[in-house]
Design an enzyme around this catalytic site. Structure first.
Site, PDB file in Angstrom:
ATOM      1  N   CYS A 169     -63.035  60.779  32.184  1.00 36.20           N
ATOM      2  CA  CYS A 169     -64.151  59.996  31.645  1.00 36.20           C
ATOM      3  C   CYS A 169     -64.708  60.324  30.301  1.00 36.20           C
ATOM      4  CB  CYS A 169     -65.260  60.198  32.839  1.00 36.20           C
ATOM      5  SG  CYS A 169     -64.638  59.398  34.515  1.00 36.20           S
ATOM      6  N   ALA A 170     -64.682  61.522  29.896  1.00 40.86           N
ATOM      7  CA  ALA A 170     -65.093  62.067  28.589  1.00 40.86           C
ATOM      8  C   ALA A 170     -64.235  61.439  27.662  1.00 40.86           C
ATOM      9  CB  ALA A 170     -65.312  63.654  28.587  1.00 40.86           C
TER      10      ALA A 170
END
Length: 349
Positions: A141-142
């Site tokens: 998700c980063a």
């Protein structure tokens, strides 16, 4: 050196739309006989804040167990098509052709492709033979923020060149029928598919510029989020403590990142965040001392698309740009590691 400017930003989703209520009904049919406590978990679906999501395969495809070969075939077919669609949108918005791209950064953590995706679509995209390829795996998700930071530094290193960033995740392909765990149910309730593309260039004008970036990796946090790998495919690793972790740990980490940029929280006019889920959005508002409801774009993207992992924050950025960015924004996302990734954006009206 001149900072990189955001030349264009585009997003794309696959054609199949799943309503959250239909996903819940299908999950109930699949798990109620094998997981008696599922009734206690059913409320997870209504608490996500998600109304609908997009998927790369039709609904019925997900109702049967799938192994690595089928998942990989679906990933390659779907990811290549989505890559071309979103990249062509970004190119058209920038009035560029594929042959104008000097560097391509591809961020993806939901499938394995070797050769990587940008090589597979090079011919249809008309990429030059001397293009620089930077495939990035494992950021989860980063990846949207970290990928933007990587791409901006590559643009900054060679002013005047065009850098294409493509973040693409097909999270739905990791759906598991064999893992009767709450973490797997949370994943079923959250994840959707999507892609975002950004073109960056340093050395000339630009309304929105990537001012600076930074990351914070917390020690001894490998078990908070990630993939496990077995013969059937990826298995999700989640801890329930993510919202609590965000509330307790994010503010000092971001304060440290900003201090390295000679900035403070008071210098940020708008927070643009990856909305991992409704509870995470609430935790982000608490961590940043924002009024509840401030992260309105984040909640709307979550409602319309679910958590698409890396591209999601760029969907939020696209909506924020359409509504009008303030002078300085902070783009943030959390991902496996456990890592906070940040980038400051300067916007000239």
């Amino acid at each position: 050196m001149p900072t990189a400017a955001l030349v264009s930003l585009a997003t794309s989703v696959p054609p199949h739309v799943f309503l959250q209520k239909d996903v819940l009904a299908a999950t109930w049919d699949s798990l109620r006989d094998r997981l008696p406590e599922f009734e206690r978990y059913a409320s997870i679906f209504s608490n996500t804040g998600i109304i609908k999501r997009h998927a790369v395969k039709p609904f019925d495809w997900y109702l049967e167990p799938r192994g690595w070969p089928e998942r990989t075939e679906a990933f390659l077919e779907g990811a290549e098509a989505l890559f071309v669609d979103v990249a062509q949108k970004a190119l058209a918005s920038a009035h560029l052709a594929g042959s104008d791209i000097d560097t391509v950064v591809t961020v993806c953590s939901t499938g394995i492709a070797t050769p990587s995706l940008e090589a597979r679509v090079a011919r249809v995209m008309s990429f030059r033979s001397d293009i620089t390829r930077v495939p990035v795996f494992g950021l989860g998700c980063a990846g949207g923020v970290s990928g933007l930071s990587i791409a901006s530094r590559l643009a900054q290193a060679r002013p005047g060149t065009n850098v294409l960033l493509v973040t693409i995740e097909l999270c739905t392909l990791a759906l598991r029928h064999d893992e009767l765990t709450k973490a797997n149910i949370v994943a079923i309730s959250l994840f959707g598919d999507g892609a975002a593309a950004v073109i960056l260039r340093a050395g000339d004008g630009g309304v929105t510029r990537i001012e600076n970036s930074g990351e914070h990796l917390w020690p001894d946090t490998l078990g908070i989020m990630g993939w496990s790998v077995d013969p059937e495919g990826f298995g999700v690793i989640f801890r329930r403590t993510i919202p609590d972790f965000v509330t307790a740990q994010l503010n000092p980490a971001v304060t440290q990142i900003l201090a390295a940029m000679q900035l403070s929280m008071a210098d940020i006019d708008r927070f643009i965040c990856h909305p991992g889920g409704s509870k995470v959005v609430n935790a982000l508002e608490t961590a940043f001392s924002l009024n509840q409801g401030t992260l309105d774009h984040e909640r709307q993207i979550l409602a319309d698309y679910g958590n698409m992992s890396a591209p999601t924050v760029l969907f939020v950025l696209e909506r924020a740009r359409a509504k009008g960015l303030p002078d300085r924004s902070l783009l943030t996302a959390l991902g496996p590691g456990f890592t906070a990734s940040c980038a400051t954006l300067r916007h000239a009206a």
